[in-house]
Design a protein around this motif. Structure first.
Motif, mmCIF file in Angstrom:
data_model
loop_
_atom_site.group_PDB
_atom_site.id
_atom_site.type_symbol
_atom_site.label_atom_id
_atom_site.label_comp_id
_atom_site.label_asym_id
_atom_site.label_seq_id
_atom_site.Cartn_x
_atom_site.Cartn_y
_atom_site.Cartn_z
ATOM 1 N N MET A 66 0.797 -1.291 0.054
ATOM 2 C CA MET A 66 -0.035 -0.061 -0.024
ATOM 3 C C MET A 66 0.868 1.218 -0.036
ATOM 4 O O MET A 66 1.803 1.335 0.658
ATOM 5 N N LEU A 67 0.323 2.234 -0.765
ATOM 6 C CA LEU A 67 1.117 3.379 -0.839
ATOM 7 C C LEU A 67 0.431 4.629 0.027
ATOM 8 O O LEU A 67 -0.672 4.729 -0.304
ATOM 9 N N SER A 118 -4.863 6.558 0.618
ATOM 10 C CA SER A 118 -4.052 5.410 0.652
ATOM 11 C C SER A 118 -4.401 4.900 -0.669
ATOM 12 O O SER A 118 -5.444 4.914 -1.088
ATOM 13 N N VAL A 119 -3.406 4.152 -1.304
ATOM 14 C CA VAL A 119 -3.533 3.563 -2.577
ATOM 15 C C VAL A 119 -3.156 2.054 -2.446
ATOM 16 O O VAL A 119 -2.027 1.607 -2.103
ATOM 17 N N PRO A 120 -4.433 0.962 -2.335
ATOM 18 C CA PRO A 120 -3.826 -0.314 -2.094
ATOM 19 C C PRO A 120 -3.466 -0.831 -3.321
ATOM 20 O O PRO A 120 -3.282 -0.424 -4.389
ATOM 21 N N SER A 121 -2.507 -2.074 -2.935
ATOM 22 C CA SER A 121 -1.862 -2.759 -3.976
ATOM 23 C C SER A 121 -2.907 -3.518 -4.655
ATOM 24 O O SER A 121 -4.175 -4.027 -3.994
ATOM 25 N N TYR A 143 5.434 3.460 1.777
ATOM 26 C CA TYR A 143 5.136 2.405 0.820
ATOM 27 C C TYR A 143 5.423 1.242 2.076
ATOM 28 O O TYR A 143 6.395 1.019 2.496
ATOM 29 N N ARG A 144 4.286 0.240 2.073
ATOM 30 C CA ARG A 144 4.294 -0.858 2.785
ATOM 31 C C ARG A 144 4.774 -0.395 4.518
ATOM 32 O O ARG A 144 5.434 -0.880 5.106
ATOM 33 N N VAL A 146 5.408 -0.834 -7.994
ATOM 34 C CA VAL A 146 4.656 0.591 -7.995
ATOM 35 C C VAL A 146 4.715 1.409 -9.099
ATOM 36 O O VAL A 146 5.852 1.858 -9.739
ATOM 37 N N ALA A 180 -1.627 -4.716 -11.889
ATOM 38 C CA ALA A 180 -2.446 -4.698 -10.649
ATOM 39 C C ALA A 180 -3.060 -6.160 -10.285
ATOM 40 O O ALA A 180 -2.748 -6.340 -9.160
ATOM 41 N N THR A 213 1.243 -1.766 -7.058
ATOM 42 C CA THR A 213 0.301 -0.665 -6.947
ATOM 43 C C THR A 213 0.253 0.218 -8.138
ATOM 44 O O THR A 213 1.261 0.554 -8.505
ATOM 45 N N LEU A 217 -1.125 3.675 -9.717
ATOM 46 C CA LEU A 217 -1.896 5.125 -9.309
ATOM 47 C C LEU A 217 -1.697 5.914 -10.496
ATOM 48 O O LEU A 217 -0.493 6.137 -11.182
#
Length: 303
Positions: free
Chosen positions: A1-2, A23-26, A60-61, A150, A176, A181, A183
């Protein structure tokens, strides 16, 4: 996750980022939306240390991002960042080697991307000879060349024709699904709506709305009603709590204030004739975007 945690950045007293947090999930393609000046590009640049934040951090993570992590990141800026005198193959191979990809694997990967993205002129074409669309495809390839975990892309679909858009979409979906991740920012909301699982909408340096596209577009107040004997929808006139929102081949689109208004619309339709359709419809992402942005006051934040 970012994770973007309370990012703040100002230029000459103007807030480009104002405690921006999301937040941006993987494992999914995430859309980063907003009007010009919303802070999207500034936030994406901050991931790579290209701008110095006043406060806040990108994780990140759960950890701060360093050189080791950035080696596994791919970035496509909105501005062209290609070397015009190099060939497509040499350019992509060079970038792969910077990410410590072995020479043979770098060349194989470059040739594979040129073929998949259908870059006109092939691997031997000079960057300076490429059309705008082919240059954009090459820039996409540059972000993907080292198979990053990413991917950050600023307006990746700009200048692409419909076929190229579908090719790039497919490649991002594959990344993905493999757990990456992803974006990207875009002003093409119709494309985003059918492509992204989740989005964040920014305005004036802050996130004003975020969540799953399905949940954001779901509506309990938007209905479509169609009566065979009254296609023009005159039966809706004067109904309390019912507002018309246009019409199309499916029927009259309305917005109801509450359950009582929905019931009155149905009763009026049944009294008018044969009800061919009466059901809820989703809002478009364009509508969601417009309402979210209009809910905030313009302060001139920078993008």
């Amino acid at each position: 996750m970012l994770e973007f945690r309370k990012l703040s950045k100002s230029y000459a007293g103007t807030n480009a980022l104002d405690e921006m947090t999301f937040s941006v999930p993987s494992g999914e393609v995430f859309g980063f939306l907003g009007p010009n000046g919303a802070g999207k590009t500034t936030a994406m640049r901050s991931i790579f240390g290209l701008i110095e934040l006043d406060s806040g951090q990108v994780l990140y993570r759960g950890a701060q991002i360093g050189r080791e992590q950035l080696q596994r990141f791919g970035y496509m800026p909105e501005e062209r960042g290609l070397y015009p005198k190099m060939t497509v193959l040499d350019h992509l191979t060079y970038l792969a080697r910077l990410h410590e990809v072995p020479a043979r694997a770098a060349k194989e990967r470059a040739l594979e991307l040129v073929e998949k993205l259908q870059i006109s002129g092939g691997p031997g074409a000079k960057i300076e000879s490429l059309s705008l669309g082919n240059s954009q495809r090459t820039q996409v390839a540059a972000a993907l060349i080292h198979q990053p975990e990413v991917l950050i892309l600023d307006e990746p679909f700009s200048s692409l024709d419909p076929l190229s858009i579908e090719i790039v979409k497919g490649m991002l979906e594959d990344y993905a699904q493999e757990g990456a991740t992803v974006l990207f920012s875009s002003h093409q909301l119709e494309l985003v709506e059918g492509f992204c699982k989740s989005v964040a909408i920014a305005n004036q340096g802050r996130i004003v709305l975020a969540g799953a596209v399905e949940a954001l577009t779901e509506s309990q107040t938007r209905l479509v009603v169609r009566v065979r004997e009254d296609p023009e929808g005159s039966f809706l006139e004067g109904l309390e709590g019912v507002s018309r929102r246009g019409s199309d081949s499916n029927g009259q689109r309305i917005e109801v204030q509450d359950d009582g208004a929905a019931r009155r619309a149905l009763e009026a339709a049944m009294a008018a004739g044969t009800v061919l359709r009466y059901d809820h419809v989703r809002r478009s992402l364009v509508e969601v975007f417009r309402e979210a942005v209009e809910s905030t006051q313009a302060t001139g934040a920078g993008d």
